[in-house]
Design a protein around this motif. Structure first.
Motif, PDB file in Angstrom:
ATOM      1  N   TYR A 107       0.933  -1.082  -0.145  1.00 19.74           N
ATOM      2  CA  TYR A 107      -0.089  -0.037  -0.117  1.00 19.74           C
ATOM      3  C   TYR A 107       0.891   1.346   0.079  1.00 19.74           C
ATOM      4  N   ASN A 108       1.759   1.351  -0.771  1.00 17.63           N
ATOM      5  CA  ASN A 108       2.481   2.475  -1.186  1.00 17.63           C
ATOM      6  C   ASN A 108       2.343   2.725  -2.587  1.00 17.63           C
ATOM      7  N   CYS A 109       3.035   3.722  -3.333  1.00 15.25           N
ATOM      8  CA  CYS A 109       2.908   4.381  -4.536  1.00 15.25           C
ATOM      9  C   CYS A 109       3.988   3.795  -5.379  1.00 15.25           C
ATOM     10  N   MET A 110       4.396   2.309  -5.050  1.00 17.57           N
ATOM     11  CA  MET A 110       5.266   1.779  -6.130  1.00 17.57           C
ATOM     12  C   MET A 110       4.801   0.283  -6.303  1.00 17.57           C
ATOM     13  N   GLU A 111       5.329  -0.299  -7.209  1.00 20.32           N
ATOM     14  CA  GLU A 111       5.457  -1.944  -7.555  1.00 20.32           C
ATOM     15  C   GLU A 111       6.340  -2.537  -6.303  1.00 20.32           C
ATOM     16  N   VAL A 112       5.635  -3.326  -5.490  1.00 17.74           N
ATOM     17  CA  VAL A 112       6.317  -4.002  -4.481  1.00 17.74           C
ATOM     18  C   VAL A 112       7.146  -5.144  -5.073  1.00 17.74           C
ATOM     19  N   PRO A 113       8.270  -5.649  -4.773  1.00 18.92           N
ATOM     20  CA  PRO A 113       9.021  -6.550  -5.124  1.00 18.92           C
ATOM     21  C   PRO A 113       8.228  -7.872  -4.643  1.00 18.92           C
ATOM     22  N   VAL A 114       8.521  -8.720  -5.670  1.00 19.99           N
ATOM     23  CA  VAL A 114       7.678 -10.075  -5.528  1.00 19.99           C
ATOM     24  C   VAL A 114       8.251 -10.831  -4.390  1.00 19.99           C
ATOM     25  N   VAL A 115       9.635 -10.763  -4.065  1.00 17.90           N
ATOM     26  CA  VAL A 115      10.149 -11.649  -3.124  1.00 17.90           C
ATOM     27  C   VAL A 115       9.516 -11.121  -1.709  1.00 17.90           C
ATOM     28  N   GLY A 149      -8.664  -8.679   1.450  1.00 18.14           N
ATOM     29  CA  GLY A 149      -8.887  -7.643   0.215  1.00 18.14           C
ATOM     30  C   GLY A 149      -8.032  -6.604   0.039  1.00 18.14           C
ATOM     31  N   GLU A 150      -7.146  -6.130   0.763  1.00 15.84           N
ATOM     32  CA  GLU A 150      -6.135  -4.905   0.574  1.00 15.84           C
ATOM     33  C   GLU A 150      -5.499  -5.090  -0.712  1.00 15.84           C
ATOM     34  N   GLN A 151      -5.087  -4.152  -1.427  1.00 13.43           N
ATOM     35  CA  GLN A 151      -4.357  -4.147  -2.759  1.00 13.43           C
ATOM     36  C   GLN A 151      -3.050  -4.238  -2.375  1.00 13.43           C
ATOM     37  N   ILE A 152      -1.934  -4.638  -3.103  1.00 19.52           N
ATOM     38  CA  ILE A 152      -0.403  -4.728  -2.699  1.00 19.52           C
ATOM     39  C   ILE A 152      -0.167  -3.081  -2.890  1.00 19.52           C
ATOM     40  N   SER A 153      -0.503  -2.417  -3.845  1.00 17.05           N
ATOM     41  CA  SER A 153      -0.060  -1.126  -4.066  1.00 17.05           C
ATOM     42  C   SER A 153      -1.350  -0.020  -3.931  1.00 17.05           C
ATOM     43  N   ARG A 154      -0.757   0.941  -3.518  1.00 17.16           N
ATOM     44  CA  ARG A 154      -2.146   2.330  -3.636  1.00 17.16           C
ATOM     45  C   ARG A 154      -2.909   2.386  -4.768  1.00 17.16           C
ATOM     46  N   PRO A 155      -4.110   2.715  -5.139  1.00 20.02           N
ATOM     47  CA  PRO A 155      -4.609   3.163  -6.239  1.00 20.02           C
ATOM     48  C   PRO A 155      -3.814   4.331  -6.807  1.00 20.02           C
ATOM     49  N   ALA A 156      -3.556   4.589  -8.072  1.00 20.42           N
ATOM     50  CA  ALA A 156      -2.887   5.336  -8.691  1.00 20.42           C
ATOM     51  C   ALA A 156      -3.643   6.786  -8.057  1.00 20.42           C
ATOM     52  N   TYR A 157      -4.897   6.982  -8.134  1.00 15.66           N
ATOM     53  CA  TYR A 157      -5.639   8.365  -7.900  1.00 15.66           C
ATOM     54  C   TYR A 157      -5.068   8.801  -6.621  1.00 15.66           C
ATOM     55  N   GLN A 158      -5.051   7.794  -5.737  1.00 11.43           N
ATOM     56  CA  GLN A 158      -4.504   8.353  -4.216  1.00 11.43           C
ATOM     57  C   GLN A 158      -3.119   9.032  -4.380  1.00 11.43           C
ATOM     58  N   CYS A 159      -2.187   8.239  -4.950  1.00 10.85           N
ATOM     59  CA  CYS A 159      -0.941   8.862  -5.171  1.00 10.85           C
ATOM     60  C   CYS A 159      -0.768  10.105  -5.882  1.00 10.85           C
ATOM     61  N   SER A 160      -1.577  10.192  -7.010  1.00  8.41           N
ATOM     62  CA  SER A 160      -1.621  11.276  -7.624  1.00  8.41           C
ATOM     63  C   SER A 160      -2.195  12.627  -6.828  1.00  8.41           C
ATOM     64  N   ALA A 161      -3.320  12.379  -6.299  1.00 10.97           N
ATOM     65  CA  ALA A 161      -3.965  13.460  -5.422  1.00 10.97           C
ATOM     66  C   ALA A 161      -3.153  13.735  -4.178  1.00 10.97           C
ATOM     67  N   PHE A 162      -2.377  12.862  -3.573  1.00  6.83           N
ATOM     68  CA  PHE A 162      -1.474  13.444  -2.452  1.00  6.83           C
ATOM     69  C   PHE A 162      -0.211  14.069  -2.992  1.00  6.83           C
TER      70      PHE A 162
END
Length: 429
Positions: free
Chosen positions: A382-390, A401-414
């Motif tokens: 849940y950051n603005c990055m692609e989380v390493p698979v390892v 149900g949580e996404q691994i990365s933040r939705p793009a709109y949250q990162c852009s808005a912040f």
């Protein structure tokens, strides 16, 4: 036959006289005032009976025993006559012992040579006798893990030799008496897990080393000047508020726990120093960023938890090498410096939680790979990055149900919000 019975009766009477004389002689070895005080103490306390543990008062036999030699928990002076009780330890303290019940007798105050009073864990109820404030030689007062109620007697802090007070894990209420600031020898004060409320005193003894009033209902700022001698400070799980500026005057601090309060403002730079290897400030309202300092040589066992605050800015290198580092649930941005990756690879950092921020990347050393997932606990979700698979969500707290990365709109808005704020600040300045 009658003559023989008479001789036997005479022998028995002489035996009783001898026994009474012996008991009187034994009990003359101890002060009559102290002996009576021990009687009264036993009258107000009882063993919690079990079939598996030793009963503490089984050795307190006033009919035949010498209190100074055979009473459990009683230690007397060796040279003074009559002998005086110098230490009283109530209860066995063994892990399988349920302890004592009853109440504390005010007659304890008649043991005027007492330097140590300890009550082991049990279910003793009632108040702490205010008469304890007359024990001028008392150094250690420990009444922990019982069901004591009422307020802390202010008179005890006037005792000239008092070194340690432990009233933790009871049901004490009221405030910490302001008279504590006048205590000249107090080094250890433990009040954790009670129902103490209100404001803190304006000052604590300047020679204090260990202070713990965690898990209470205190609603207060920290005093403006804390003792410079403090090495251990815990005030977690209260309702405390205000800035942490007063901590700048504590250079010897080794352990700090102010978690689960409402402290606000920035992090004092002075907290980031080698001696302070345990810094727990999670779940407050702290803001600002990490100081741009060089990393200190944090060693094994070090732990820093700044999670669940409102920290902003980029992660600096100041915390490289911390064994367990928690920066999750803040508003941190930018990329994680490669030194943190090196610390993970070297086995210095074993836990690194950075989830729920706005981090955009994690720098790694050229040609190197992530350490095996079973050797470290890393969470970057849940950051603005692609989380390493390892690392993925392998070490992350479960969140269905949580996404691994933040939705793009949250990162852009912040990002846009912070850019706008920065532009306004630059314009004003």
């Amino acid at each position: 036959m009658a003559k023989k019975c008479s001789l036997l009766m005479l022998a028995f009477v002489l035996y009783l006289i001898h026994c009474r004389s012996t008991i009187a002689q034994v009990q003359n070895n101890i002060s009559a005032i102290d002996l009576e005080a021990l009687h009264q103490i036993k009258n107000t306390l009882i063993d919690i009976r079990t079939t598996t543990s030793l009963h503490f008062f089984s050795s307190w036999d006033f009919d035949s025993g010498d209190p100074c030699l055979s009473f459990a928990g009683v230690t007397c002076s060796s040279s003074e006559q009559p002998r005086r009780v110098e230490s009283l330890v109530l209860g066995t303290g063994l892990s399988d012992s349920p302890g004592l019940a009853g109440t504390l007798s005010p007659f304890i105050a008649n043991l005027t040579e007492l330097s140590q009073l300890v009550l082991f864990a049990g279910i003793v109820t009632g108040t702490i006798p205010s008469q304890l404030g007359s024990l001028r030689k008392l150094r250690v007062l420990s009444l922990t893990n019982n069901h004591l109620t009422g307020t802390i007697p202010a008179s005890i802090f006037a005792l000239p030799d008092l070194h340690t007070v432990d009233f933790s894990h009871n049901y004490l209420s009221g405030t910490i008496p302001p008279t504590i600031s006048a205590s000249t020898q107090l080094k250890v004060l433990l009040l954790a897990d009670n129902k103490i409320s209100g404001q803190l005193p304006r000052g604590f003894p300047q020679q204090l080393l260990h202070l713990d009033f965690s898990q209470n209902n205190i609603s207060s700022m920290l005093p403006p000047r804390m003792p410079a001698s403090l090495r251990y400070l815990s005030a977690s799980q209260n309702r405390m508020w205000g800035p942490l500026n007063c901590l700048e005057s504590i250079p010897e601090l080794v352990y700090l726990d102010l978690s689960m309060n409402n402290f606000s403002g920035g992090l004092p730079t002075s907290l980031f120093q080698p001696k302070l290897t345990s810094m727990l400030l999670q779940r407050n309202n702290l803001s600002g960023g990490l100081p741009p300092l060089s990393p200190y040589p944090y060693g094994p066992g070090s732990i820093i938890d700044l999670s669940h605050n409102f920290l902003t800015g980029e992660i600096t290198g100041v915390l490289v090498g911390v064994e367990s580092l928690f920066l999750n649930n803040n508003q941190l941005t930018g990329t994680v410096p490669k030194e943190y990756f090196g610390s993970l690879s070297a086995g210095k950092t074993k836990t690194l939680y950075l989830q729920h921020n706005y981090i955009t990347g994690f720098q790694t050393a050229a040609g190197s790979s992530w350490p095996p997932w079973d050797s470290v606990a890393v969470c970057l979700s849940y950051n603005c990055m692609e989380v390493p698979v390892v690392v993925g969500k392998m070490a992350c707290p479960s969140s269905i149900g949580e996404q691994i990365s933040r939705p793009a709109y949250q990162c852009s808005a912040f990002h846009n919000r912070n850019t706008t704020s920065k532009e306004k600040e630059d314009y004003i300045n």
